[in-house]
Design a protein around this motif. Structure first.
Motif, PDB file in Angstrom:
ATOM      1  N   THR A 479     -21.508 -56.959 -83.696  1.00  0.00           N
ATOM      2  CA  THR A 479     -20.091 -56.819 -83.340  1.00  0.00           C
ATOM      3  C   THR A 479     -19.678 -55.376 -83.549  1.00  0.00           C
ATOM      4  O   THR A 479     -19.921 -54.802 -84.616  1.00  0.00           O
ATOM      5  CB  THR A 479     -19.204 -57.747 -84.187  1.00  0.00           C
ATOM      6  N   VAL A 480     -19.040 -54.803 -82.533  1.00  0.00           N
ATOM      7  CA  VAL A 480     -18.600 -53.411 -82.601  1.00  0.00           C
ATOM      8  C   VAL A 480     -17.095 -53.366 -82.367  1.00  0.00           C
ATOM      9  O   VAL A 480     -16.585 -53.895 -81.368  1.00  0.00           O
ATOM     10  CB  VAL A 480     -19.315 -52.541 -81.553  1.00  0.00           C
ATOM     11  N   ARG A 481     -16.397 -52.735 -83.318  1.00  0.00           N
ATOM     12  CA  ARG A 481     -14.969 -52.459 -83.166  1.00  0.00           C
ATOM     13  C   ARG A 481     -14.780 -50.946 -83.237  1.00  0.00           C
ATOM     14  O   ARG A 481     -15.277 -50.313 -84.164  1.00  0.00           O
ATOM     15  CB  ARG A 481     -14.143 -53.148 -84.250  1.00  0.00           C
ATOM     16  N   ALA A 482     -14.093 -50.416 -82.244  1.00  0.00           N
ATOM     17  CA  ALA A 482     -13.977 -48.961 -82.216  1.00  0.00           C
ATOM     18  C   ALA A 482     -12.767 -48.555 -81.379  1.00  0.00           C
ATOM     19  O   ALA A 482     -12.147 -49.381 -80.690  1.00  0.00           O
ATOM     20  CB  ALA A 482     -15.243 -48.328 -81.636  1.00  0.00           C
ATOM     21  N   LYS A 483     -12.490 -47.285 -81.470  1.00  0.00           N
ATOM     22  CA  LYS A 483     -11.488 -46.669 -80.607  1.00  0.00           C
ATOM     23  C   LYS A 483     -12.211 -45.755 -79.611  1.00  0.00           C
ATOM     24  O   LYS A 483     -13.200 -45.106 -79.967  1.00  0.00           O
ATOM     25  CB  LYS A 483     -10.484 -45.870 -81.428  1.00  0.00           C
ATOM     26  N   LEU A 484     -11.714 -45.755 -78.397  1.00  0.00           N
ATOM     27  CA  LEU A 484     -12.336 -44.976 -77.342  1.00  0.00           C
ATOM     28  C   LEU A 484     -11.417 -43.840 -76.922  1.00  0.00           C
ATOM     29  O   LEU A 484     -10.183 -43.964 -76.959  1.00  0.00           O
ATOM     30  CB  LEU A 484     -12.637 -45.857 -76.123  1.00  0.00           C
ATOM     31  N   GLY A 485     -12.034 -42.757 -76.487  1.00  0.00           N
ATOM     32  CA  GLY A 485     -11.270 -41.622 -75.992  1.00  0.00           C
ATOM     33  C   GLY A 485     -11.967 -40.985 -74.794  1.00  0.00           C
ATOM     34  O   GLY A 485     -13.161 -40.698 -74.857  1.00  0.00           O
ATOM     35  N   VAL A 486     -11.240 -40.834 -73.715  1.00  0.00           N
ATOM     36  CA  VAL A 486     -11.753 -40.129 -72.542  1.00  0.00           C
ATOM     37  C   VAL A 486     -11.117 -38.751 -72.539  1.00  0.00           C
ATOM     38  O   VAL A 486      -9.889 -38.618 -72.432  1.00  0.00           O
ATOM     39  CB  VAL A 486     -11.426 -40.883 -71.239  1.00  0.00           C
ATOM     40  N   ARG A 487     -11.948 -37.724 -72.695  1.00  0.00           N
ATOM     41  CA  ARG A 487     -11.460 -36.356 -72.816  1.00  0.00           C
ATOM     42  C   ARG A 487     -11.972 -35.518 -71.633  1.00  0.00           C
ATOM     43  O   ARG A 487     -12.856 -35.961 -70.894  1.00  0.00           O
ATOM     44  CB  ARG A 487     -11.941 -35.757 -74.148  1.00  0.00           C
ATOM     45  N   PRO A 488     -11.449 -34.314 -71.465  1.00  0.00           N
ATOM     46  CA  PRO A 488     -11.865 -33.508 -70.305  1.00  0.00           C
ATOM     47  C   PRO A 488     -13.353 -33.228 -70.243  1.00  0.00           C
ATOM     48  O   PRO A 488     -13.909 -33.086 -69.154  1.00  0.00           O
ATOM     49  CB  PRO A 488     -11.059 -32.206 -70.482  1.00  0.00           C
ATOM     50  N   LYS A 489     -14.052 -33.170 -71.416  1.00  0.00           N
ATOM     51  CA  LYS A 489     -15.462 -32.791 -71.407  1.00  0.00           C
ATOM     52  C   LYS A 489     -16.399 -33.876 -71.911  1.00  0.00           C
ATOM     53  O   LYS A 489     -17.617 -33.718 -71.824  1.00  0.00           O
ATOM     54  CB  LYS A 489     -15.667 -31.527 -72.236  1.00  0.00           C
ATOM     55  N   ALA A 490     -15.858 -34.974 -72.467  1.00  0.00           N
ATOM     56  CA  ALA A 490     -16.748 -35.970 -73.057  1.00  0.00           C
ATOM     57  C   ALA A 490     -16.062 -37.321 -73.146  1.00  0.00           C
ATOM     58  O   ALA A 490     -14.838 -37.435 -73.088  1.00  0.00           O
ATOM     59  CB  ALA A 490     -17.205 -35.523 -74.451  1.00  0.00           C
ATOM     60  N   PHE A 491     -16.931 -38.348 -73.282  1.00  0.00           N
ATOM     61  CA  PHE A 491     -16.483 -39.704 -73.594  1.00  0.00           C
ATOM     62  C   PHE A 491     -16.753 -39.923 -75.074  1.00  0.00           C
ATOM     63  O   PHE A 491     -17.893 -39.771 -75.530  1.00  0.00           O
ATOM     64  CB  PHE A 491     -17.246 -40.710 -72.739  1.00  0.00           C
ATOM     65  N   GLU A 492     -15.729 -40.297 -75.837  1.00  0.00           N
ATOM     66  CA  GLU A 492     -15.843 -40.361 -77.294  1.00  0.00           C
ATOM     67  C   GLU A 492     -15.601 -41.772 -77.815  1.00  0.00           C
ATOM     68  O   GLU A 492     -14.739 -42.512 -77.317  1.00  0.00           O
ATOM     69  CB  GLU A 492     -14.850 -39.403 -77.947  1.00  0.00           C
ATOM     70  N   ILE A 493     -16.400 -42.124 -78.841  1.00  0.00           N
ATOM     71  CA  ILE A 493     -16.219 -43.366 -79.593  1.00  0.00           C
ATOM     72  C   ILE A 493     -15.987 -42.961 -81.038  1.00  0.00           C
ATOM     73  O   ILE A 493     -16.841 -42.318 -81.656  1.00  0.00           O
ATOM     74  CB  ILE A 493     -17.466 -44.268 -79.488  1.00  0.00           C
ATOM     75  N   TYR A 494     -14.830 -43.299 -81.590  1.00  0.00           N
ATOM     76  CA  TYR A 494     -14.530 -42.851 -82.951  1.00  0.00           C
ATOM     77  C   TYR A 494     -13.971 -44.015 -83.771  1.00  0.00           C
ATOM     78  O   TYR A 494     -13.493 -45.019 -83.234  1.00  0.00           O
ATOM     79  CB  TYR A 494     -13.578 -41.657 -82.947  1.00  0.00           C
ATOM     80  N   ASP A 495     -14.077 -43.828 -85.101  1.00  0.00           N
ATOM     81  CA  ASP A 495     -13.684 -44.878 -86.057  1.00  0.00           C
ATOM     82  C   ASP A 495     -14.344 -46.200 -85.679  1.00  0.00           C
ATOM     83  O   ASP A 495     -13.706 -47.268 -85.670  1.00  0.00           O
ATOM     84  CB  ASP A 495     -12.163 -45.041 -86.108  1.00  0.00           C
ATOM     85  N   ALA A 496     -15.641 -46.125 -85.406  1.00  0.00           N
ATOM     86  CA  ALA A 496     -16.385 -47.306 -84.961  1.00  0.00           C
ATOM     87  C   ALA A 496     -16.961 -48.036 -86.157  1.00  0.00           C
ATOM     88  O   ALA A 496     -17.533 -47.430 -87.074  1.00  0.00           O
ATOM     89  CB  ALA A 496     -17.487 -46.898 -83.999  1.00  0.00           C
ATOM     90  N   ARG A 497     -16.834 -49.363 -86.138  1.00  0.00           N
ATOM     91  CA  ARG A 497     -17.417 -50.211 -87.198  1.00  0.00           C
ATOM     92  C   ARG A 497     -18.347 -51.210 -86.523  1.00  0.00           C
ATOM     93  O   ARG A 497     -17.924 -52.026 -85.704  1.00  0.00           O
ATOM     94  CB  ARG A 497     -16.327 -50.940 -87.967  1.00  0.00           C
ATOM     95  N   THR A 498     -19.623 -51.120 -86.877  1.00  0.00           N
ATOM     96  CA  THR A 498     -20.642 -51.993 -86.308  1.00  0.00           C
ATOM     97  C   THR A 498     -21.139 -52.922 -87.405  1.00  0.00           C
ATOM     98  O   THR A 498     -21.622 -52.474 -88.455  1.00  0.00           O
ATOM     99  CB  THR A 498     -21.810 -51.168 -85.743  1.00  0.00           C
TER     100      THR A 498
END
Length: 539
Positions: A479-498
């Protein structure tokens, strides 16, 4: 008995009968005599001179032709028609033969009324510069006032058979095969038009459209084919009703010369296929007001056509739209209701959608997407209730949720051009992305992720390699819970809990750049139970 020197009284009935017979004889001989006169060389020269004079006086056109006159019905058979161009090039118009059935007494009165016109096998050379005819000088009759009723056309009908045209439109060369055109004039300056065209070639060459021009590069050649065109429209001053437009063609997606696509293949076989069908499309013009546009549109086009006009990363795939369009000037964008589909859509080496199916509506300058489906990373992605506000600050975007099923991690790495063959195998069984909100200019979108996954395994080389060796794996559900961010240069996954088994992995940031770089920042509070990830390599 009559006496000598006397005359017999005239019989009025006999006299009347003689006059009547004389009249009948005259009427019978008149057409024959008139036909003989009109068929004579002097009459034919006179008819040609009168018609040429009216064309010169009314329209400012100089034309030469030979005339053959027939009486019943009055008909001018024109041969060797030649309208010279004004740019010093070849003739503006040539025709092997044409026929005109003018209204005789209108010509005698000096009025241009050509009746029914039929032109066989015309050959025209037309040059347009800035939307204006550049190789023919002409003038149209001036209106006495703005409120003057439009004049009727100088003909009743115009029929053009097997015509061929060569057009030069601001450097774009168009050459047609046989074209049939029928125009029917109606009172008040209205026309009914029917056009049918076969194969047409469209050529254009230009320097490559780059952010920094490079004169050393060879030019780009665009050799498109218009395979079929069928047009029906009604025109009257101030409005046009496009009853039907059916178009099929193929765009040249190869920049090299001599790569014109043929019209022999089906649309599924050609990535450059262009299709369009327009029905009951109205265009109403009002002085001082924006035009009204309303109708139904079906169109399919290759996405790489955008690269012809916009400096952007090379695009791939095709898109299609079917629906209604209306614009009356009350908003910046037209009102649209329909379905958008597509396939093979890619931005450079990044695959965006293997398949696309979107319900879309554009109302009050806002884009509403009730449902969006795409095939991505060998899985299915469904988006619900998306809203885009193009004229809000930053181009605001909000989405209720995005559900993904069956996506594969290695397929995602492939589609995002991170790695053609991932060292990890990971089934993303179910993903739910919610609370999607942000802006598109600049790109700054945030969301929350809940994913149910399984079968994570990491190898010492590409997972497809037959000699790969197991490094680490997790067989239990993840199970993965996370916040996603689409930025101008990258796709980011942060504060992820697996979470899996007794383990909990915390990651501050996983950044996947569009250039292919991956960075990882793991939290120190990570708890890892070794039994959950056994075996480790061969241990």
């Amino acid at each position: 008995m009559l006496r000598a020197g006397t005359t017999q009284p005239r019989d009025p009935v006999r006299t009347l009968a003689r006059l009547f017979c004389f009249a009948l004889a005259f009427l019978g001989a008149f057409p024959v005599g008139l036909a003989a006169f009109l068929s004579s060389a002097p009459a034919e020269r006179w008819a040609a001179q009168q018609t040429s004079a009216v064309l010169q006086r009314e329209l400012g056109l100089a034309a030469t032709f030979d005339v053959k006159v027939r009486l019943l019905p009055l008909r001018l058979a024109i041969e060797n028609l030649n309208v010279p161009a004004s740019d010093g090039g070849g003739p503006f118009l040539k025709a092997k033969s044409a026929s005109v059935t003018p209204r005789f007494f209108s010509l005698l009165a000096g009025k241009l009324d050509l009746g029914d016109i039929e032109i066989d096998q015309p050959d025209a050379r037309i040059v347009l510069r800035g939307g204006k005819l550049a190789n023919l000088r002409y003038r149209l009759p001036e209106k006495k006032s703005k409120t003057e009723r439009p004049k009727d056309a100088p003909f009743g009908s115009l029929s053009l058979g097997e015509g061929r045209f060569r057009l030069d439109i601001d450097g774009v060369a168009v050459e047609t095969d046989a074209i049939d055109l029928d125009v029917f004039a109606e009172p008040g300056g209205a026309f009914e038009v029917a056009l049918r065209a076969g194969a047409t070639r469209v050529d254009r060459s230009h320097a490559p459209l780059l952010k920094e021009p490079d004169p050393s590069l060879p030019p780009v050649y665009e050799e498109d084919s218009l395979c079929r065109l069928d047009l029906r429209l009604h025109y009257e001053p101030g409005s046009v009703l496009l009853r039907r437009l059916s178009l099929m063609g193929s765009a040249d997606l190869d920049p090299l010369p001599g790569t014109r696509p043929s019209c022999d293949l089906t649309s599924d076989d050609k990535p450059g296929t262009v299709l369009a069908r327009v029905s009951q499309m109205r265009l109403v013009l009002s002085e001082g007001k924006p035009p009204l546009v309303d109708g139904h549109v079906v169109v399919r086009a290759p996405v790489p056509l955008v690269n012809r006009f916009v400096r952007a990363t090379p695009l791939h795939g095709f898109v299609a739209f079917a629906g209604g369009v209306r614009w009356d000037g009350t908003h910046k964008l037209p009102a649209v209701q329909g379905k958008l589909t597509g396939g093979g859509i890619a931005l450079g080496d990044i695959t965006l959608a293997e398949k696309l199916d979107v319900d879309v509506s554009l109302i009050d300058d806002e884009v509403h997407i009730p449902h969006y489906y795409m095939r991505f990373a060998d899985g299915d992605v469904h988006l619900y209730n998306g809203h885009i506000r193009p004229f809000a600050e930053g181009v605001r975007v909000d989405v209720e949720k995005v559900d993904g099923k069956g996506m594969l991690f290695h397929s995602m790495m492939r589609d995002l051009n991170v790695s053609p063959e991932s060292w990890a195998r990971w089934n993303l069984t179910s993903t739910k992305v919610t609370k999607i909100t942000g802006t598109l200019n600049p790109v700054h979108v945030d969301a929350e992720l809940l994913a149910e996954t399984n079968d994570f395994e990491l190898f010492d080389k590409g997972y497809k390699q037959p000699t790969r060796q197991h490094m680490i794996g997790i067989k239990m559900p993840i199970t993965v819970r996370a916040k996603l961010g689409v930025r101008p240069k990258a796709f980011e996954i942060y504060d992820a809990r697996t979470e899996f088994g007794k383990s909990a992995l915390l990651a501050k940031l996983v950044s996947i750049s569009y250039a292919g770089e991956v960075s990882l920042d793991v939290d120190t509070l990570t708890t890892l139970e070794l039994s959950d990830i056994s075996p480790l390599v061969t241990i």
